[in-house]
Design a protein around this motif. Structure first.
Motif, PDB file in Angstrom:
ATOM      1  N   THR A  77      36.212 -69.014  16.128  1.00  0.00           N
ATOM      2  CA  THR A  77      37.340 -68.212  16.529  1.00  0.00           C
ATOM      3  C   THR A  77      37.948 -67.817  17.684  1.00  0.00           C
ATOM      4  OG1 THR A  77      36.059 -66.201  15.219  1.00  0.00           O
ATOM      5  CG2 THR A  77      37.939 -64.849  16.235  1.00  0.00           C
ATOM      6  N   VAL A  78      37.449 -68.000  17.986  1.00  0.00           N
ATOM      7  CA  VAL A  78      37.814 -67.303  20.087  1.00  0.00           C
ATOM      8  C   VAL A  78      39.190 -69.092  19.408  1.00  0.00           C
ATOM      9  CG1 VAL A  78      36.811 -69.070  20.806  1.00  0.00           C
ATOM     10  CG2 VAL A  78      37.804 -66.451  21.747  1.00  0.00           C
ATOM     11  N   ALA A  79      39.123 -70.138  19.283  1.00  0.00           N
ATOM     12  CA  ALA A  79      39.993 -71.445  19.591  1.00  0.00           C
ATOM     13  C   ALA A  79      41.168 -70.689  18.604  1.00  0.00           C
ATOM     14  CB  ALA A  79      39.096 -72.841  18.528  1.00  0.00           C
ATOM     15  N   ASP A 104      27.825 -71.146  17.152  1.00  0.00           N
ATOM     16  CA  ASP A 104      28.220 -69.587  17.399  1.00  0.00           C
ATOM     17  C   ASP A 104      29.805 -69.565  16.239  1.00  0.00           C
ATOM     18  OD1 ASP A 104      29.719 -67.180  17.894  1.00  0.00           O
ATOM     19  OD2 ASP A 104      28.793 -68.151  19.993  1.00  0.00           O
ATOM     20  N   PRO A 144      31.633 -81.394  17.289  1.00  0.00           N
ATOM     21  CA  PRO A 144      30.925 -81.653  18.146  1.00  0.00           C
ATOM     22  C   PRO A 144      29.671 -80.925  17.878  1.00  0.00           C
ATOM     23  CG  PRO A 144      32.959 -81.108  18.620  1.00  0.00           C
ATOM     24  CD  PRO A 144      33.037 -80.917  17.837  1.00  0.00           C
ATOM     25  N   GLN A 145      29.735 -79.665  17.555  1.00  0.00           N
ATOM     26  CA  GLN A 145      28.412 -78.615  17.394  1.00  0.00           C
ATOM     27  C   GLN A 145      27.195 -79.565  16.708  1.00  0.00           C
ATOM     28  OE1 GLN A 145      28.777 -74.408  18.680  1.00  0.00           O
ATOM     29  NE2 GLN A 145      30.905 -75.282  17.962  1.00  0.00           N
ATOM     30  N   MET A 198      33.202 -73.288  24.850  1.00  0.00           N
ATOM     31  CA  MET A 198      32.360 -74.425  24.254  1.00  0.00           C
ATOM     32  C   MET A 198      31.471 -74.732  24.797  1.00  0.00           C
ATOM     33  SD  MET A 198      34.126 -73.833  21.914  1.00  0.00           S
ATOM     34  CE  MET A 198      36.550 -73.360  21.300  1.00  0.00           C
ATOM     35  N   SER A 241      31.834 -67.296  16.683  1.00  0.00           N
ATOM     36  CA  SER A 241      32.662 -66.350  17.081  1.00  0.00           C
ATOM     37  C   SER A 241      33.718 -67.589  18.444  1.00  0.00           C
ATOM     38  CB  SER A 241      31.992 -66.041  18.479  1.00  0.00           C
ATOM     39  OG  SER A 241      31.163 -66.493  19.309  1.00  0.00           O
ATOM     40  N   LEU A 242      33.144 -69.014  18.375  1.00  0.00           N
ATOM     41  CA  LEU A 242      33.351 -70.477  19.136  1.00  0.00           C
ATOM     42  C   LEU A 242      34.818 -70.281  17.845  1.00  0.00           C
ATOM     43  CD1 LEU A 242      30.820 -72.531  20.106  1.00  0.00           C
ATOM     44  CD2 LEU A 242      31.916 -71.011  21.478  1.00  0.00           C
ATOM     45  N   MET A 244      42.252 -61.852  12.618  1.00  0.00           N
ATOM     46  CA  MET A 244      40.527 -61.652  12.531  1.00  0.00           C
ATOM     47  C   MET A 244      40.335 -61.075  10.345  1.00  0.00           C
ATOM     48  SD  MET A 244      38.345 -61.726  15.385  1.00  0.00           S
ATOM     49  CE  MET A 244      38.850 -61.459  16.682  1.00  0.00           C
ATOM     50  N   ASN A 254      17.887 -77.948  23.114  1.00  0.00           N
ATOM     51  CA  ASN A 254      19.294 -76.924  23.325  1.00  0.00           C
ATOM     52  C   ASN A 254      20.021 -77.226  22.266  1.00  0.00           C
ATOM     53  OD1 ASN A 254      20.240 -79.259  23.192  1.00  0.00           O
ATOM     54  ND2 ASN A 254      19.725 -79.818  25.546  1.00  0.00           N
ATOM     55  N   PHE A 281      35.444 -62.663  24.927  1.00  0.00           N
ATOM     56  CA  PHE A 281      34.054 -61.392  24.079  1.00  0.00           C
ATOM     57  C   PHE A 281      33.061 -61.145  25.225  1.00  0.00           C
ATOM     58  CE2 PHE A 281      36.654 -64.476  20.990  1.00  0.00           C
ATOM     59  CZ  PHE A 281      35.968 -63.708  19.296  1.00  0.00           C
ATOM     60  N   PHE A 299      42.153 -76.958  26.762  1.00  0.00           N
ATOM     61  CA  PHE A 299      41.897 -76.169  25.558  1.00  0.00           C
ATOM     62  C   PHE A 299      43.323 -76.090  24.513  1.00  0.00           C
ATOM     63  CE2 PHE A 299      40.712 -74.611  21.259  1.00  0.00           C
ATOM     64  CZ  PHE A 299      40.375 -76.120  20.701  1.00  0.00           C
ATOM     65  N   ARG A 308      40.940 -68.811  31.155  1.00  0.00           N
ATOM     66  CA  ARG A 308      40.768 -69.746  29.880  1.00  0.00           C
ATOM     67  C   ARG A 308      41.908 -68.845  28.898  1.00  0.00           C
ATOM     68  NH1 ARG A 308      36.387 -70.505  24.741  1.00  0.00           N
ATOM     69  NH2 ARG A 308      36.702 -68.351  24.977  1.00  0.00           N
ATOM     70  N   VAL A 347      36.012 -78.596  17.560  1.00  0.00           N
ATOM     71  CA  VAL A 347      34.959 -77.460  17.937  1.00  0.00           C
ATOM     72  C   VAL A 347      33.843 -77.167  17.163  1.00  0.00           C
ATOM     73  CG1 VAL A 347      34.584 -74.230  18.186  1.00  0.00           C
ATOM     74  CG2 VAL A 347      36.706 -75.915  18.972  1.00  0.00           C
ATOM     75  N   ALA A 375      31.422 -66.755  24.369  1.00  0.00           N
ATOM     76  CA  ALA A 375      32.306 -68.074  23.393  1.00  0.00           C
ATOM     77  C   ALA A 375      32.888 -68.682  24.217  1.00  0.00           C
ATOM     78  CB  ALA A 375      33.537 -67.490  22.963  1.00  0.00           C
ATOM     79  N   HIS A 384      29.862 -77.585  24.145  1.00  0.00           N
ATOM     80  CA  HIS A 384      29.958 -79.530  24.379  1.00  0.00           C
ATOM     81  C   HIS A 384      31.148 -80.175  25.746  1.00  0.00           C
ATOM     82  CE1 HIS A 384      32.507 -77.949  21.016  1.00  0.00           C
ATOM     83  NE2 HIS A 384      32.962 -78.897  21.223  1.00  0.00           N
ATOM     84  N   MET A 385      31.861 -78.469  25.916  1.00  0.00           N
ATOM     85  CA  MET A 385      33.033 -79.020  27.236  1.00  0.00           C
ATOM     86  C   MET A 385      32.559 -78.405  28.604  1.00  0.00           C
ATOM     87  SD  MET A 385      36.748 -77.648  25.201  1.00  0.00           S
ATOM     88  CE  MET A 385      36.595 -78.495  23.041  1.00  0.00           C
TER      89      MET A 385
END
Ligand SMILES: Nc1ncnc2c1ncn2[C@@H]1O[C@H](COP(=O)(O)OP(=O)(O)O)[C@@H](O)[C@H]1O
Ligand SMILES: [Mg+2]
Lengths: 380, 268
Positions: B169-171, B164, B188-189, A108, B166-167, A73, B267, A102, A119, A167, B185, A106, A110-111
């Motif tokens: 980053t994690v992907a 976010d 959709p958000q 998703m 970090s989503l 990163m 939400n 994390f 994923f 995951r 990712v 972290a 929406h999933m």
């Protein structure tokens, strides 16, 4: 909770002994500079395959920076990072083949849980039925098969963190990085999850690099603890090495509780050395570092190695009980010495233990072999 | 505020009443066309003395009116879609990348919001006349893209600031490439903020009159331009029916925007 042996991962079939010694990650003289601040200062670190290594240290000591450098990163200001034998210093994050957990999970939003775990497999273009099989297997492994169709926000913190772990392990990354993953959970859950992560590590044999500022967590989980201080590695070793053989005052104070008595090294005693302090001159065991008479040094005695009962061959110092508190299985006495410094003595709590009262004159003693001589603390 | 009015329920009610009165005052001229649109097809009169749908019949059977409505909807739809394709990735790049001239680029994208529309219209007129784009749907869509881009960008950028990192980053750590992260990712958000931005853009393009007046003649004429010129030349009561239809459409879109914003607040 029980963990059934994992068949999900086509792990490098039962790694031969030689492979266990090979380096998974190597940091060579890695420095990371943020403007004027050196977040990491010429750090060298090797993590072997299959190892569970914990980065322990106070907030701001560079733990996350080190982890983020390995994850890609951020890139180092200087130095080299080798992952699994290839130079990864500037390799893009998504080509490093790592996994990460994390503190904030972290996942998703929406999933569904199933889609979240699927994923990384979809990213790897696995066939649909294989994805389904693997996700179901890993959900069974963490015993959360019944929540597959739910959204992460419908789950508790502990469940979400287990999903984010699942995951990771579902695609069998070479190395899993975890940045204070249990920091958001309450104490009971945290202890339960520590054991579960340890169990997964033992069963799956995945190399794990774990970050925490909690010494108990580090002692519980690690094969090896890397203690960080001010962007440098202060000391590293097995948990009991760090506990029983701290090399510096910082290590001694950060891990476990400690009595530290400053003094001047003198000749004498069984090992040939003793320490003259404000509360007496005590024999000390041989030092791990170069000392000569007249040097400043610190004497370390762990509270649990001290008693109020004395005995043959015990060194002791006199004082007065300031306070005596019961911590369940153990009692902790605070002994005020004549120079007004406090020494902590911790004894096992037994039914026939004489009760110590405030103001009692006592002698706090320890076997000289259980003391340890440390170099005086140097400011970082 | 509190110091002036206190915080009693009375003063709060007074403020609310005043606000509503203002709304009604501002809305009245638009609302007055609604009863007129159901009235006498021969002349504009208020209050109407009969109730008929004759004006709507006139509107939907007159090719000139009906055609300009279709043209407006077409321009607004195409504009919105093309702006989305342009502005969403641009907003993403501006917010997430470390581009050296990010602020300059951001300023450039926001520019059309600052330049007076009449100046923009004139400039586009002069430029498009060289390129043969006057009175074409293409020309009109291009200029509307300029006008609507900042609005979609602002909406999407604020959505990105709330999502976010970090989503992503994690992907990326899980092996996902930039495009995969963007489509699976990030997008959709951003659904809600994209939809809000798109509705705004659609509405803007639909009733944009200044630039359209400069750029279109008889062939590419949009509904607002047609209305404007018919006010000048004939002042037909059909205008009341057109206005009512436009008001209804705008109202629906505004309600859609409000509903979406409610949903994202509920939400995030
Ligand atoms: N992005 C950044 N910009 C500037 N300074 C940073 C940045 N990230 C970390 N630092 C600094 O680097 C040092 C180490 O930070 P970090 O690795 O986050 O510590 P830890 O995870 O051990 O708490 C801190 O002094 C912190 O302020
Ligand atoms: Mg940190």
């Amino acid at each position: 909770m029980t963990v059934t042996p994992m068949t999900v991962t086509p792990a490098p079939a039962s790694a031969p002994v030689a492979e266990g010694d090979r380096a998974m990650v190597e940091l060579q003289g890695v420095t990371k500079r943020y403007g004027e601040v050196d977040a990491l200062k010429r750090v060298d670190l090797t993590i072997r395959k299959g190892e569970f290594v914990t980065l322990l240290g106070p907030s701001g000591s560079g733990k996350s920076t080190l982890l983020n450098l390995i994850a890609g990163m951020i890139t180092p200001s200087s130095g080299r990072i080798v992952i699994d034998g290839r130079d990864a210093t500037t390799l893009p994050t998504n080509q490093r083949g790592l996994g990460m957990v994390f503190q904030n999970y972290a996942l998703m939003p929406h999933m569904t849980v199933f889609e979240n775990i699927a994923f990384p497999l979809q990213v790897r273009h696995l066939p649909k039925d294989e994805i389904k099989r693997k996700v179901e297997q890993v959900l069974d492994l963490i015993q959360l098969g019944h929540v597959a169709g739910r959204r992460p926000r419908e789950l508790s913190g502990g469940q979400q963190q287990r999903i984010s772990l699942a995951r990771c392990i579902v695609y069998n990354p070479a190395l899993i990085l975890m940045d204070e993953p249990l920091g958001a959970l309450d104490k009971n859950l945290r202890e339960q999850m520590q054991l579960e992560i340890k169990r997964l590590h033992a069963d799956l044999g995945i190399t794990m690099l774990y970050v925490t500022h909690d010494q108990d967590e580090a002692l519980t989980m690690s094969d090896r603890i890397v203690l960080m201080n001010g962007g440098k590695i202060e000391q590293q070793g097995k948990p009991d090495e760090l506990y029983f053989k701290p090399a510096t005052v910082f290590s001694a104070e950060f891990i476990g509780s400690s009595n530290l008595i400053p003094g001047i090294v003198e000749a004498g005693g069984v090992s040939g050395l003793s320490l003259r302090t404000a509360i007496g001159t005590f024999p000390v065991p041989a030092a791990d570092f170069a000392v000569s008479t007249g040097d400043k040094a610190m004497l370390l005695v762990r509270p649990e190695n001290m008693t109020l009962t004395g005995g043959p061959g015990v060194t002791s110092v006199s004082g007065r009980i300031d306070d005596s508190i019961l911590l369940g299985g153990v009692v902790r006495h605070f002994v005020r010495c004549k120079d007004q410094s406090t020494i902590i003595v911790q004894e096992l709590n037994q039914p026939d233990r004489p009760i110590a009262k405030r103001g009692d004159e006592v002698r706090a003693g320890w076997p000289p072999a259980h003391a340890r001589l440390l170099p005086p603390s140097v400011p970082h | 505020m509190n110091a002036l009015f206190g915080s009693s329920r009375l003063s709060r009610n007074l403020i609310a009443t005043a606000a509503w009165l203002c709304y009604v005052f501002l809305l009245l001229p638009s609302l007055i066309v609604i009863p007129i649109s159901f009235g006498n097809p021969g002349q504009i009169e208020f209050p109407p003395r009969q109730f008929t749908l004759a004006l709507y019949q006139q509107f939907f059977t007159d090719q000139a009116w009906w055609g300009s409505m279709v043209q407006s909807l077409l321009v607004a739809t195409v504009t919105t879609m093309l702006t989305l394709v342009l502005a969403v990735p641009a907003a993403y790049a501006l917010v997430r990348s470390q581009l050296p001239r990010r602020n300059l680029l951001r300023g450039l994208f926001m520019m059309p919001m600052l330049v007076p529309v009449i100046v923009l219209g004139l400039g586009l007129y002069l430029q498009f006349s060289n390129w043969g784009l006057l009175d074409t749907t293409t020309g009109l869509v291009l200029s509307h893209i300029m006008l609507t881009t900042p609005f979609i960008m602002v909406s999407v950028m604020s959505g990105l600031h709330h999502s976010d990192v970090s989503l992503e980053t994690v992907a990326s750590i899980m092996g996902a490439s930039r495009p995969v992260i963007f489509f699976r990712v990030v997008l959709p958000q951003l659904k809600a903020s994209i939809a809000v931005g798109a509705l705004f853009a659609f509405l803007m393009s639909l009733d944009e009159v200044v630039v359209a007046y400069f750029l279109t003649g008889t062939k590419a004429m949009t509904l607002p331009v047609k209305m404007y010129s018919s006010i000048r030349w004939e002042l037909t009561p059909v205008l009341a029916a057109v206005s009512t239809l436009l008001t209804l459409l705008s109202l629906l879109i505004a309600l859609g925007i409000i509903a979406l914003q409610r949903k994202t607040e509920a939400n995030p």
